[in-house]
Design a protein around this motif. Structure first.
Motif, PDB file in Angstrom:
ATOM      1  N   ARG A  97       0.696  -1.435  -0.117  1.00  0.00           N
ATOM      2  CA  ARG A  97       0.073  -0.090  -0.128  1.00  0.00           C
ATOM      3  C   ARG A  97       0.967   1.183   0.275  1.00  0.00           C
ATOM      4  NH1 ARG A  97      -3.513  -3.347   3.484  1.00  0.00           N
ATOM      5  NH2 ARG A  97      -2.095  -2.285   5.328  1.00  0.00           N
ATOM      6  N   ASP A  98       1.953   1.259   0.706  1.00  0.00           N
ATOM      7  CA  ASP A  98       2.829   2.295   0.698  1.00  0.00           C
ATOM      8  C   ASP A  98       3.564   2.775  -0.521  1.00  0.00           C
ATOM      9  OD1 ASP A  98       3.786   4.424   2.701  1.00  0.00           O
ATOM     10  OD2 ASP A  98       5.916   3.795   2.031  1.00  0.00           O
ATOM     11  N   VAL A  99       3.906   1.620  -1.281  1.00  0.00           N
ATOM     12  CA  VAL A  99       4.624   1.804  -2.535  1.00  0.00           C
ATOM     13  C   VAL A  99       3.461   2.400  -3.643  1.00  0.00           C
ATOM     14  CG1 VAL A  99       5.503   0.623  -4.419  1.00  0.00           C
ATOM     15  CG2 VAL A  99       6.282   0.133  -2.229  1.00  0.00           C
ATOM     16  N   ALA A 100       2.118   1.947  -3.298  1.00  0.00           N
ATOM     17  CA  ALA A 100       1.249   2.407  -4.461  1.00  0.00           C
ATOM     18  C   ALA A 100       0.849   3.750  -4.264  1.00  0.00           C
ATOM     19  CB  ALA A 100       0.105   1.611  -4.154  1.00  0.00           C
ATOM     20  N   LEU A 159       3.006  -7.771  -4.681  1.00  0.00           N
ATOM     21  CA  LEU A 159       3.713  -6.766  -5.565  1.00  0.00           C
ATOM     22  C   LEU A 159       3.298  -7.106  -6.956  1.00  0.00           C
ATOM     23  CD1 LEU A 159       7.096  -6.459  -3.673  1.00  0.00           C
ATOM     24  CD2 LEU A 159       4.932  -5.338  -3.399  1.00  0.00           C
ATOM     25  N   ALA A 160       3.374  -8.372  -7.616  1.00  0.00           N
ATOM     26  CA  ALA A 160       3.156  -8.488  -9.033  1.00  0.00           C
ATOM     27  C   ALA A 160       1.760  -7.988  -9.334  1.00  0.00           C
ATOM     28  CB  ALA A 160       2.930 -10.141  -9.140  1.00  0.00           C
ATOM     29  N   ALA A 161       0.694  -8.047  -8.320  1.00  0.00           N
ATOM     30  CA  ALA A 161      -0.584  -7.622  -8.651  1.00  0.00           C
ATOM     31  C   ALA A 161      -0.605  -6.001  -8.829  1.00  0.00           C
ATOM     32  CB  ALA A 161      -1.750  -7.943  -7.571  1.00  0.00           C
ATOM     33  N   LEU A 162       0.127  -5.413  -7.857  1.00  0.00           N
ATOM     34  CA  LEU A 162       0.673  -3.896  -7.929  1.00  0.00           C
ATOM     35  C   LEU A 162       1.056  -3.415  -9.191  1.00  0.00           C
ATOM     36  CD1 LEU A 162       0.703  -1.183  -6.309  1.00  0.00           C
ATOM     37  CD2 LEU A 162       3.024  -1.988  -5.409  1.00  0.00           C
ATOM     38  N   ALA A 163       2.066  -4.317  -9.617  1.00  0.00           N
ATOM     39  CA  ALA A 163       2.869  -3.909 -10.945  1.00  0.00           C
ATOM     40  C   ALA A 163       1.796  -3.948 -11.931  1.00  0.00           C
ATOM     41  CB  ALA A 163       3.936  -5.070 -11.135  1.00  0.00           C
ATOM     42  N   ARG A 164       0.860  -4.891 -12.038  1.00  0.00           N
ATOM     43  CA  ARG A 164      -0.182  -4.997 -13.282  1.00  0.00           C
ATOM     44  C   ARG A 164      -1.072  -3.780 -13.111  1.00  0.00           C
ATOM     45  NH1 ARG A 164      -0.141 -10.455 -11.654  1.00  0.00           N
ATOM     46  NH2 ARG A 164      -1.741 -10.267 -10.418  1.00  0.00           N
ATOM     47  N   ASP A 165      -1.437  -3.395 -11.883  1.00  0.00           N
ATOM     48  CA  ASP A 165      -2.351  -2.148 -11.761  1.00  0.00           C
ATOM     49  C   ASP A 165      -1.851  -0.703 -11.920  1.00  0.00           C
ATOM     50  OD1 ASP A 165      -4.358  -3.975 -10.997  1.00  0.00           O
ATOM     51  OD2 ASP A 165      -3.809  -3.737  -9.051  1.00  0.00           O
ATOM     52  N   VAL A 166      -0.701  -0.571 -12.133  1.00  0.00           N
ATOM     53  CA  VAL A 166      -0.037   0.804 -12.295  1.00  0.00           C
ATOM     54  C   VAL A 166       0.067   0.970 -13.688  1.00  0.00           C
ATOM     55  CG1 VAL A 166       2.237   2.190 -12.244  1.00  0.00           C
ATOM     56  CG2 VAL A 166       1.688   0.540 -10.473  1.00  0.00           C
ATOM     57  N   ALA A 167      -0.693   2.301 -14.026  1.00  0.00           N
ATOM     58  CA  ALA A 167      -0.793   2.996 -15.337  1.00  0.00           C
ATOM     59  C   ALA A 167       0.882   3.462 -15.768  1.00  0.00           C
ATOM     60  CB  ALA A 167      -1.796   3.634 -15.483  1.00  0.00           C
ATOM     61  N   ALA A 186       6.433   2.740 -14.418  1.00  0.00           N
ATOM     62  CA  ALA A 186       6.710   1.164 -14.428  1.00  0.00           C
ATOM     63  C   ALA A 186       7.110   0.661 -13.092  1.00  0.00           C
ATOM     64  CB  ALA A 186       7.630   1.105 -15.570  1.00  0.00           C
ATOM     65  N   VAL A 187       6.392  -0.412 -12.635  1.00  0.00           N
ATOM     66  CA  VAL A 187       6.895  -0.977 -11.396  1.00  0.00           C
ATOM     67  C   VAL A 187       7.221  -2.501 -11.849  1.00  0.00           C
ATOM     68  CG1 VAL A 187       5.963  -2.182  -9.289  1.00  0.00           C
ATOM     69  CG2 VAL A 187       5.074   0.042 -10.078  1.00  0.00           C
ATOM     70  N   CYS A 188       8.589  -2.960 -11.527  1.00  0.00           N
ATOM     71  CA  CYS A 188       9.211  -3.967 -11.631  1.00  0.00           C
ATOM     72  C   CYS A 188       9.406  -4.940 -10.686  1.00  0.00           C
ATOM     73  CB  CYS A 188      10.408  -3.815 -12.555  1.00  0.00           C
ATOM     74  SG  CYS A 188      10.608  -2.658 -14.028  1.00  0.00           S
ATOM     75  N   VAL A 189       8.971  -6.138 -10.577  1.00  0.00           N
ATOM     76  CA  VAL A 189       9.193  -7.019  -9.579  1.00  0.00           C
ATOM     77  C   VAL A 189      10.200  -8.011 -10.099  1.00  0.00           C
ATOM     78  CG1 VAL A 189       7.945  -8.787  -7.802  1.00  0.00           C
ATOM     79  CG2 VAL A 189       6.761  -6.724  -9.004  1.00  0.00           C
ATOM     80  N   VAL A 190      11.357  -8.079  -9.217  1.00  0.00           N
ATOM     81  CA  VAL A 190      12.453  -8.945  -9.646  1.00  0.00           C
ATOM     82  C   VAL A 190      12.880  -9.520  -8.264  1.00  0.00           C
ATOM     83  CG1 VAL A 190      13.271  -7.233 -11.407  1.00  0.00           C
ATOM     84  CG2 VAL A 190      14.216  -7.129  -9.123  1.00  0.00           C
ATOM     85  N   ARG A 202       8.981 -11.504 -17.190  1.00  0.00           N
ATOM     86  CA  ARG A 202       8.195 -12.289 -15.938  1.00  0.00           C
ATOM     87  C   ARG A 202       6.681 -12.181 -16.359  1.00  0.00           C
ATOM     88  NH1 ARG A 202       5.063 -10.953 -12.096  1.00  0.00           N
ATOM     89  NH2 ARG A 202       5.148  -8.719 -12.556  1.00  0.00           N
ATOM     90  N   ARG A 203       6.236 -10.879 -16.887  1.00  0.00           N
ATOM     91  CA  ARG A 203       4.715 -10.980 -17.392  1.00  0.00           C
ATOM     92  C   ARG A 203       4.398 -11.973 -18.313  1.00  0.00           C
ATOM     93  NH1 ARG A 203       2.965  -4.762 -16.708  1.00  0.00           N
ATOM     94  NH2 ARG A 203       3.638  -4.056 -14.774  1.00  0.00           N
ATOM     95  N   ALA A 204       5.555 -12.239 -19.513  1.00  0.00           N
ATOM     96  CA  ALA A 204       5.346 -13.128 -20.291  1.00  0.00           C
ATOM     97  C   ALA A 204       5.144 -14.484 -19.777  1.00  0.00           C
ATOM     98  CB  ALA A 204       6.294 -13.237 -21.413  1.00  0.00           C
ATOM     99  N   ARG A 205       6.016 -14.851 -18.929  1.00  0.00           N
ATOM    100  CA  ARG A 205       5.999 -16.144 -18.341  1.00  0.00           C
ATOM    101  C   ARG A 205       4.697 -16.426 -17.471  1.00  0.00           C
ATOM    102  NH1 ARG A 205      11.381 -14.710 -17.626  1.00  0.00           N
ATOM    103  NH2 ARG A 205      10.769 -13.959 -15.647  1.00  0.00           N
ATOM    104  N   GLU A 206       4.264 -15.528 -16.754  1.00  0.00           N
ATOM    105  CA  GLU A 206       2.776 -15.722 -16.067  1.00  0.00           C
ATOM    106  C   GLU A 206       1.748 -15.746 -16.959  1.00  0.00           C
ATOM    107  OE1 GLU A 206       2.461 -12.105 -13.667  1.00  0.00           O
ATOM    108  OE2 GLU A 206       3.981 -13.166 -11.930  1.00  0.00           O
TER     109      GLU A 206
END
Length: 479
Positions: A343-346, A412-420, A424-428, A473-477
Motif C-alpha cells: 500500500r505504501d508503494v502504491a 507486488l506482482a498484482a501491484l505492478a499490473r495495476d500501475v498505469a 513502470a513497477v518491476c518485480v525482480v 516475467r509477465r510473459a511467463r505468467e
C-alpha cells in the motif's frame, strides 16, 4: 725464390658535410614543442590515457568481486568471500604527477574520482585535505574581494597541506563507518566501558568527517564542500545520514545552499522518519540540500525493524526530482507488513506530486534463510536455459521459482499490473548481499557505478535490466 707480394689497403675516413644552419640548430638549446607535447591533447583524451596507464592488472579471465554466499543472512561470509578489486597503480600515478603540472592535475582527478572511506583515519585525512585546499582557495578569493567573507571550517588532526583542487573531481564517494559494538553485544562479550566510549567517539568523529564532506550537520563548513562540485554517486550507510540529520536538527544548523548535489544515492537500508513532522515539506530539512537533485535512489536491503519506504523519502525532504526508486523486501516476513509495504508503494507511485516524474520503481524480493535448503531439495528448479530459450541463468530461474510462491511476490506482482504508464513497477528476485556488492562495485575504478547489485553475475544498469526482466516475467505468467 719468388717473393710473395703483399697488398696493404688503407681505408680513408668518409667525410661528412654539415651545413652551417644544421650546425647552429644542433648547438641551440632544446625547446619543447608545445603543440606536439602530451599536455596539448584534449582533457578527455588525456584523462583516458592516464586512466589506462594506472588501471590495475589482473590475470586473464579472473572476475573481480565475484563470489557466492552460502547463507542469505551471514553477511560477514559474503564480505570475506569476495575481496574488493585492487586499487589504481599509485606508483604510475605518482610518476605521472611528477612529470608536469598538467599531468599532475589529471593524475589527481583519476586517483580521487572514486573515493571509498571505511575507516576513521582515512576519512579524517581526506576531509582535512579537501577542506584545507578549499580554505586556501576561498581565502585568496575573499582577500581580493571588496566584501570580506567569514569562513568557518571544522578542525581535524594536523597533517600535510593538500593539493588545492583535491576533491573537486570526485564523482563517487563511499562512506561506510566501521561497525561499533552495541551495548548488549558488548556486555555479553565482556567489552569494558572504556572501549565502548572509544567506539562511540570514533563513530562521532567519523560522522563529523562525513558531515564536513557533505556539508551537513553542525560540522559542516560555512561554504559548500568541494566534493559536492562533481559528486554523482553517493554510497553511504543510512545510520551516517540519520546521525547527521539528528545532529543538525538538535543544533538548529542551517545547511549551506549546495549546488550541485549527487544524482544517485545508494543506502544500505531505510532512513528513519524525520523528528519534525513539517521537515519534509520545508527547504530547511537537514537532508534537503543533499536530495535537491536526487534522481536515483536504491535501498539495498530491508530494515531490521519494520519501516515504511515513504519514511526514507520523507527524511530526504520528499526527493522532489526522483525518477528511479529501488526497494527491497524480505520473503516470508510478516504478512501484515507485506500488505502495508504494498500500500505504501502504491501511494508513492500514485502521488500527484510524482505524476510524470517517477518513471521506474524496482521492487526486489530477497530470499530468506530457508532458500538454500529449498534449493538443495529441488536441484532441477533451475531448469535448462538451452531447452526453452530462456536467457536467465539457472540460479536466477531457481530463485524466481522459490519466490513466486511467497505472499509478498503475489502482492507486488498484482501491484505492478495495476500501475498505469508512464510509471513502470518491476518485480525482480534478489539476494541478501546487495549492500556488500554495492561497496565492491563502488570501489572499482570505472567511470560509472554498476548499480545492478541484487543478483550474482548481474552487472550494468539496474533499471534497464529490471525493465527487461519485468517484461519476461509477465510473459511467463501469461503462459
Amino acid at each position: 725464390m719468388r717473393r710473395r707480394s703483399s697488398t696493404v689497403t688503407k681505408t680513408r675516413a668518409r667525410s661528412v658535410s654539415v651545413s652551417v644552419s644544421t650546425a647552429l640548430a644542433l648547438c641551440r638549446p632544446w625547446v619543447p614543442n608545445k603543440a606536439a607535447s602530451l599536455e596539448s591533447l584534449p582533457t578527455e583524451l588525456l584523462f583516458h590515457i592516464v586512466l589506462l596507464a594506472a588501471a590495475p592488472h589482473t590475470p586473464t579471465g579472473r572476475r573481480l568481486g565475484s563470489g557466492a554466499a552460502d547463507s542469505d543472512t551471514d553477511e560477514s561470509k559474503i564480505e570475506s568471500a569476495a575481496p574488493p578489486p585492487p586499487p589504481l597503480d599509485r606508483h604510475t600515478l605518482r610518476a605521472l604527477a611528477l612529470t608536469s603540472r598538467a599531468l599532475a592535475a589529471v593524475a589527481h582527478a583519476v586517483l580521487y574520482r572514486a573515493v571509498s572511506l571505511h575507516e576513521l583515519a582515512p576519512a579524517e585525512r581526506f576531509a582535512r585535505t579537501v577542506l584545507a585546499g578549499a580554505h586556501r582557495g576561498l581565502t585568496l578569493a575573499a582577500a581580493s574581494s571588496s566584501s570580506p567573507v567569514a569562513l568557518t571550517f571544522p578542525s581535524f588532526p594536523p597533517g600535510p597541506l593538500p593539493a588545492p583542487a583535491l576533491g573537486k573531481s570526485t564523482t563517487r564517494l563511499v562512506l561506510a563507518a566501521p561497525p561499533a559494538p552495541s551495548p548488549p553485544h558488548a556486555a555479553s562479550a565482556g567489552t569494558s566501558p572504556a572501549r565502548l566510549r572509544a567506539a562511540h567517539e570514533r563513530a562521532q568523529r567519523f560522522g563529523a568527517a562525513a558531515g564536513a564532506l557533505l556539508a551537513l550537520g553542525p560540522h559542516a563548513p560555512s561554504a559548500p564542500s568541494p566534493v559536492l562540485a562533481a559528486l554523482r554517486t553517493l554510497v553511504v550507510q543510512a545510520d551516517v545520514l540519520a546521525h547527521l540529520a539528528r545532529a543538525a536538527h538538535a543544533h538548529a544548523h542551517a545547511p549551506p545552499h549546495v549546488v550541485p548535489a549527487p544524482s544517485e544515492l545508494i543506502l544500505d537500508t531505510c532512513l528513519p522518519a524525520p523528528a519534525a513532522p513539517d521537515a519534509p515539506s520545508t527547504a530547511d530539512a537537514p537532508l534537503a540540500p543533499l536530495a535537491a537533485r536526487l534522481t536515483h535512489l536504491v535501498l539495498a536491503r530491508p530494515p531490521q525493524k519494520w519501516a515504511r519506504p515513504s519514511a526514507s523519502l520523507a527524511a530526504l525532504a520528499g526527493a522532489p526530482a526522483l525518477t528511479h526508486l529501488a526497494l527491497a523486501r524480505r520473503a516470508h516476513a510478516n504478512e501484515d507488513n507485506d500488505a502495508e509495504f504494498a500500500r505504501d508503494v502504491a501511494a508513492i507511485v500514485s502521488s500527484p506530486a510524482r505524476a510524470g516524474t517517477l518513471t521506474c520503481v524496482v521492487l526486489v524480493v530477497q530470499a530468506d534463510a530457508a532458500y538454500p535448503a529449498w534449493r538443495d531439495a529441488h536441484p532441477g528448479a533451475g531448469g535448462d536455459p538451452a531447452e526453452d530459450g530462456d536467457a536467465r541463468d539457472p540460479e536466477t530461474r531457481a530463485l524466481e521459482a522459490y519466490l513466486s510462491t511467497t505472499h509478498i511476490w503475489a502482492r507486488l506482482a498484482a501491484l505492478a499490473r495495476d500501475v498505469a504508464p508512464p510509471a513502470a513497477v518491476c518485480v525482480v528476485p534478489g539476494r541478501g548481499d546487495a549492500w556488500p556488492r554495492a561497496l565492491r562495485n563502488a570501489a572499482r575504478p570505472g567511470p560509472r557505478f554498476d548499480s545492478a547489485v541484487f543478483l550474482e553475475g548481474q552487472s550494468g544498469d539496474l533499471w534497464e535490466w529490471a525493465r527487461t526482466y519485468e517484461l519476461g516475467r509477465r510473459a511467463r505468467e501469461a503462459c
